[in-house]
Write a protein that holds these residues in place. Structure first.
Motif, PDB file in Angstrom:
ATOM      1  N   LEU A  16      15.533 -46.327  49.122  1.00 61.27           N
ATOM      2  CA  LEU A  16      14.369 -45.777  49.812  1.00 61.27           C
ATOM      3  C   LEU A  16      14.354 -44.257  49.825  1.00 61.27           C
ATOM      4  O   LEU A  16      13.468 -43.652  50.410  1.00 61.27           O
ATOM      5  N   SER A  17      15.327 -43.615  49.146  1.00 63.44           N
ATOM      6  CA  SER A  17      15.283 -42.159  49.015  1.00 63.44           C
ATOM      7  C   SER A  17      14.330 -41.801  47.881  1.00 63.44           C
ATOM      8  O   SER A  17      14.096 -42.582  46.969  1.00 63.44           O
ATOM      9  N   THR A  18      13.776 -40.599  47.912  1.00 63.95           N
ATOM     10  CA  THR A  18      12.783 -40.184  46.928  1.00 63.95           C
ATOM     11  C   THR A  18      13.383 -39.356  45.796  1.00 63.95           C
ATOM     12  O   THR A  18      12.656 -38.869  44.947  1.00 63.95           O
ATOM     13  N   ASP A  19      14.693 -39.193  45.777  1.00 62.22           N
ATOM     14  CA  ASP A  19      15.330 -38.382  44.742  1.00 62.22           C
ATOM     15  C   ASP A  19      15.277 -39.091  43.396  1.00 62.22           C
ATOM     16  O   ASP A  19      15.339 -40.313  43.321  1.00 62.22           O
ATOM     17  N   ILE A  20      15.190 -38.322  42.331  1.00 61.08           N
ATOM     18  CA  ILE A  20      15.281 -38.880  40.991  1.00 61.08           C
ATOM     19  C   ILE A  20      16.751 -39.026  40.652  1.00 61.08           C
ATOM     20  O   ILE A  20      17.498 -38.050  40.643  1.00 61.08           O
ATOM     21  N   PRO A  21      17.218 -40.253  40.391  1.00 61.25           N
ATOM     22  CA  PRO A  21      18.633 -40.449  40.101  1.00 61.25           C
ATOM     23  C   PRO A  21      19.028 -39.804  38.774  1.00 61.25           C
ATOM     24  O   PRO A  21      18.205 -39.644  37.896  1.00 61.25           O
ATOM     25  N   SER A  22      20.285 -39.460  38.674  1.00 55.24           N
ATOM     26  CA  SER A  22      20.813 -38.952  37.415  1.00 55.24           C
ATOM     27  C   SER A  22      22.170 -39.596  37.169  1.00 55.24           C
ATOM     28  O   SER A  22      22.816 -40.053  38.105  1.00 55.24           O
ATOM     29  N   PRO A  23      22.597 -39.642  35.913  1.00 64.42           N
ATOM     30  CA  PRO A  23      23.887 -40.265  35.617  1.00 64.42           C
ATOM     31  C   PRO A  23      25.060 -39.538  36.265  1.00 64.42           C
ATOM     32  O   PRO A  23      26.136 -40.086  36.386  1.00 64.42           O
ATOM     33  N   HIS A  24      24.860 -38.291  36.689  1.00 58.86           N
ATOM     34  CA  HIS A  24      25.957 -37.508  37.248  1.00 58.86           C
ATOM     35  C   HIS A  24      25.966 -37.516  38.776  1.00 58.86           C
ATOM     36  O   HIS A  24      26.849 -36.925  39.386  1.00 58.86           O
ATOM     37  N   ALA A  25      24.999 -38.181  39.396  1.00 58.67           N
ATOM     38  CA  ALA A  25      24.926 -38.232  40.857  1.00 58.67           C
ATOM     39  C   ALA A  25      25.969 -39.217  41.393  1.00 58.67           C
ATOM     40  O   ALA A  25      26.205 -40.265  40.794  1.00 58.67           O
ATOM     41  N   PRO A  26      26.604 -38.902  42.520  1.00 58.13           N
ATOM     42  CA  PRO A  26      27.590 -39.829  43.072  1.00 58.13           C
ATOM     43  C   PRO A  26      26.900 -41.080  43.610  1.00 58.13           C
ATOM     44  O   PRO A  26      25.832 -40.993  44.202  1.00 58.13           O
ATOM     45  N   PRO A  27      27.489 -42.255  43.381  1.00 56.28           N
ATOM     46  CA  PRO A  27      26.868 -43.488  43.858  1.00 56.28           C
ATOM     47  C   PRO A  27      26.941 -43.578  45.379  1.00 56.28           C
ATOM     48  O   PRO A  27      27.891 -43.118  46.000  1.00 56.28           O
ATOM     49  N   SER A  28      25.918 -44.191  45.975  1.00 54.90           N
ATOM     50  CA  SER A  28      25.900 -44.332  47.427  1.00 54.90           C
ATOM     51  C   SER A  28      26.638 -45.596  47.867  1.00 54.90           C
ATOM     52  O   SER A  28      26.999 -45.715  49.027  1.00 54.90           O
ATOM     53  N   PHE A  29      26.851 -46.546  46.950  1.00 55.18           N
ATOM     54  CA  PHE A  29      27.632 -47.740  47.248  1.00 55.18           C
ATOM     55  C   PHE A  29      28.174 -48.317  45.954  1.00 55.18           C
ATOM     56  O   PHE A  29      27.771 -47.916  44.867  1.00 55.18           O
ATOM     57  N   ASP A  30      29.130 -49.244  46.090  1.00 58.57           N
ATOM     58  CA  ASP A  30      29.749 -49.845  44.911  1.00 58.57           C
ATOM     59  C   ASP A  30      29.739 -51.369  45.042  1.00 58.57           C
ATOM     60  O   ASP A  30      29.198 -51.920  45.990  1.00 58.57           O
ATOM     61  N   SER A  31      30.349 -52.053  44.069  1.00 59.16           N
ATOM     62  CA  SER A  31      30.289 -53.517  44.035  1.00 59.16           C
ATOM     63  C   SER A  31      31.007 -54.159  45.223  1.00 59.16           C
ATOM     64  O   SER A  31      30.564 -55.197  45.718  1.00 59.16           O
ATOM     65  N   THR A  59      30.566 -63.934  43.427  1.00 57.67           N
ATOM     66  CA  THR A  59      31.224 -62.737  42.908  1.00 57.67           C
ATOM     67  C   THR A  59      30.175 -61.750  42.408  1.00 57.67           C
ATOM     68  O   THR A  59      29.126 -62.146  41.899  1.00 57.67           O
ATOM     69  N   VAL A  60      30.479 -60.482  42.564  1.00 61.81           N
ATOM     70  CA  VAL A  60      29.658 -59.416  41.994  1.00 61.81           C
ATOM     71  C   VAL A  60      30.338 -59.033  40.684  1.00 61.81           C
ATOM     72  O   VAL A  60      31.416 -58.457  40.687  1.00 61.81           O
ATOM     73  N   LYS A  61      29.717 -59.383  39.568  1.00 59.35           N
ATOM     74  CA  LYS A  61      30.341 -59.182  38.261  1.00 59.35           C
ATOM     75  C   LYS A  61      30.084 -57.799  37.669  1.00 59.35           C
ATOM     76  O   LYS A  61      30.882 -57.299  36.889  1.00 59.35           O
ATOM     77  N   TYR A  62      28.964 -57.184  38.028  1.00 58.95           N
ATOM     78  CA  TYR A  62      28.604 -55.901  37.420  1.00 58.95           C
ATOM     79  C   TYR A  62      27.724 -55.133  38.394  1.00 58.95           C
ATOM     80  O   TYR A  62      26.877 -55.714  39.077  1.00 58.95           O
TER      81      TYR A  62
END
Length: 158
Positions: A16-31, A59-62
């Motif tokens: 729900l954030s309005t930022d444009i994601p980039s491959p270098h941005a830190p993830p906000s959550f993981d698997s 299971t979360v596979k990916y």
């Protein structure tokens, strides 16, 4: 010999954030945090009985932090319970999300194909929002991501 039949859920978590994601941005959550949030959703909406039915096969596979695309495996008989729990999720690790089940499949191959196709569509949306078409810039930051994510998705095993 008994074969365990699974269902594969391809889920996009729309932030729900309005930022444009980039491959270098830190993830906000993981698997692991997705698994914990999904477990909590099952317990709060379907109780311990629901978790007992789903817990052994879930299971979360990916998970891709760039596109927030996730592949979840669950037993065939309980896939509707897991699907319902995913749909009822509203946040993961404090990040507000809207879950969107993109594809449900009985085989990993079909969910892999759907994930690769959906990744390309999401990256095309990112490029359109950033006004950087793929052929315009020689150094496109999303192209290495697409190659890497395709390799990771294709390497998934049951």
């Amino acid at each position: 010999m008994v074969r365990f039949k699974n269902r594969w859920l391809l889920v996009e978590f729309i932030s729900l954030s309005t930022d444009i994601p980039s491959p270098h941005a830190p993830p906000s959550f993981d698997s692991k945090q997705i698994y914990a949030a999904l477990r909590q959703s099952i317990i709060s909406n379907f109780g311990d009985t629901g978790w007992g039915a789903v817990g052994m096969s879930l299971t979360v596979k990916y998970f891709s932090p760039t596109t927030n695309l996730c592949i979840i495996r669950v037993a065939r008989d309980q896939h509707t319970l897991a699907w319902g729990a995913v749909t009822l999720m509203s946040s993961i690790n404090g990040s507000r999300i809207i879950p969107h089940v993109v594809h449900v499949s009985g085989t990993i191959k079909h969910v892999q194909l759907a994930a690769i196709k959906h990744n390309r569509e999401v990256v095309a949306r990112f490029r359109a929002r950033a006004k950087t078409p793929a052929l315009y810039h020689a150094q496109d930051s999303y192209e290495p991501y697409l190659v890497q994510s395709t390799r990771e998705i294709e390497s998934l095993q049951e």
